[in-house]
Design an enzyme around this catalytic site. Structure first.
Site, PDB file in Angstrom:
ATOM      1  N   SER A   1       0.671  -1.256   0.027  1.00 25.26           N
ATOM      2  CA  SER A   1      -0.035   0.132  -0.119  1.00 25.26           C
ATOM      3  C   SER A   1       0.891   1.236   0.027  1.00 25.26           C
ATOM      4  CB  SER A   1      -0.831  -0.043   1.194  1.00 25.26           C
ATOM      5  OG  SER A   1      -1.926  -0.882   1.263  1.00 25.26           O
TER       6      SER A   1
ATOM      7  N   GLY B   1      -5.362  -1.382   3.531  1.00 31.02           N
ATOM      8  CA  GLY B   1      -6.274  -2.475   3.343  1.00 31.02           C
ATOM      9  C   GLY B   1      -7.346  -2.537   4.553  1.00 31.02           C
ATOM     10  N   SER B   2      -6.630  -2.690   5.581  1.00 24.55           N
ATOM     11  CA  SER B   2      -7.365  -3.180   6.971  1.00 24.55           C
ATOM     12  C   SER B   2      -8.011  -2.167   7.329  1.00 24.55           C
ATOM     13  CB  SER B   2      -6.560  -4.017   7.778  1.00 24.55           C
ATOM     14  OG  SER B   2      -5.370  -3.083   8.368  1.00 24.55           O
ATOM     15  N   GLY B   3      -7.306  -0.643   7.490  1.00 25.57           N
ATOM     16  CA  GLY B   3      -7.806   0.219   8.117  1.00 25.57           C
ATOM     17  C   GLY B   3      -7.153   0.284   9.737  1.00 25.57           C
TER      18      GLY B   3
ATOM     19  N   THR C   1      -3.828  -0.773  10.384  1.00 26.90           N
ATOM     20  CA  THR C   1      -2.393  -1.211  10.320  1.00 26.90           C
ATOM     21  C   THR C   1      -1.407  -0.675  11.506  1.00 26.90           C
ATOM     22  OG1 THR C   1      -2.479  -1.018   7.811  1.00 26.90           O
ATOM     23  CG2 THR C   1      -0.114  -1.105   8.808  1.00 26.90           C
TER      24      THR C   1
ATOM     25  N   GLU D   1      -4.812  -3.781  -3.358  1.00 23.17           N
ATOM     26  CA  GLU D   1      -3.581  -2.862  -4.046  1.00 23.17           C
ATOM     27  C   GLU D   1      -3.671  -2.157  -5.523  1.00 23.17           C
ATOM     28  OE1 GLU D   1      -1.117  -5.268  -0.872  1.00 23.17           O
ATOM     29  OE2 GLU D   1      -1.011  -5.729  -2.764  1.00 23.17           O
TER      30      GLU D   1
END
Length: 181
Positions: free
Chosen positions: A45, A85-87, A89, A148
């Site tokens: 990312s 992606g996970s929000g 990290t 991504e």
């Protein structure tokens, strides 16, 4: 096109088709309103965030990548765009909190509309948000590849819109491109 190329194109098309319209305009509005824009991410990312940062620089914006030794302090009136992606990290959460405490606006680009980062964000861009299964494991596209690549695609389309709206030319953008390479 071979079956692997078809798989990638099919998955990415599905994600983009399920990303609600209008987020590109919201991002560009916040970038235009910001004094400076700071961009960050982790892992792949981070690589996607570098693509977007570079294009914003080519478009004439004042942009810094978070974590570089020459990155200035973030302040009120600035914008922090974080791709996760996970929000959630772990290495990025303290940065989001710090930017928020300094009065900066926050954009979180994620596959999750609800996350710890989203709670602090002024804008959450849920890539693929209209499809709960958009990021299901897909053989041949491991470990976040779908997020991504679809985020890169979405942000490149956002830049294309910016270029069109502002009447930017490739020659003008190239004049700003790094020449110490």
């Amino acid at each position: 096109m071979n079956k692997y190329q078809e798989l990638v194109v099919s998955k990415l098309t599905n994600v983009i088709n399920n990303t609600a319209e209008g987020y590109d305009d919201k991002i560009l509005s916040l970038v235009d309103a910001a004094g400076r824009t700071f961009i960050g991410g982790a892992g792949r990312s981070l690589l996607v965030s570098r693509f977007f940062a570079m294009r914003l620089v080519h478009a004439g914006y004042q942009v810094s990548m978070v974590g570089e030794v020459v990155t200035p302090s973030i302040q009120a009136g600035d914008l922090f765009i974080v791709i996760s992606g996970s929000g959630s990290t772990e290495t990025l959460m303290p940065l989001v909190k710090k930017a928020k405490s300094q009065g900066a606006k926050i954009i979180v680009i994620s596959m999750k509309a609800q996350s710890p980062m989203a709670e602090l964000a002024d804008l959450v861009v849920p890539v693929g948000g209209n499809d709960a299964n958009a990021f299901d494991k897909t053989h041949g596209m491991p470990m976040g590849t779908i997020f991504e690549l679809s985020t890169l695609w979405f942000l490149e389309a956002t830049i294309a819109k910016l270029v069109d709206q502002k009447g930017l030319t490739e020659e003008g953008m190239r004049a700003i491109h790094a020449n110490l390479e």
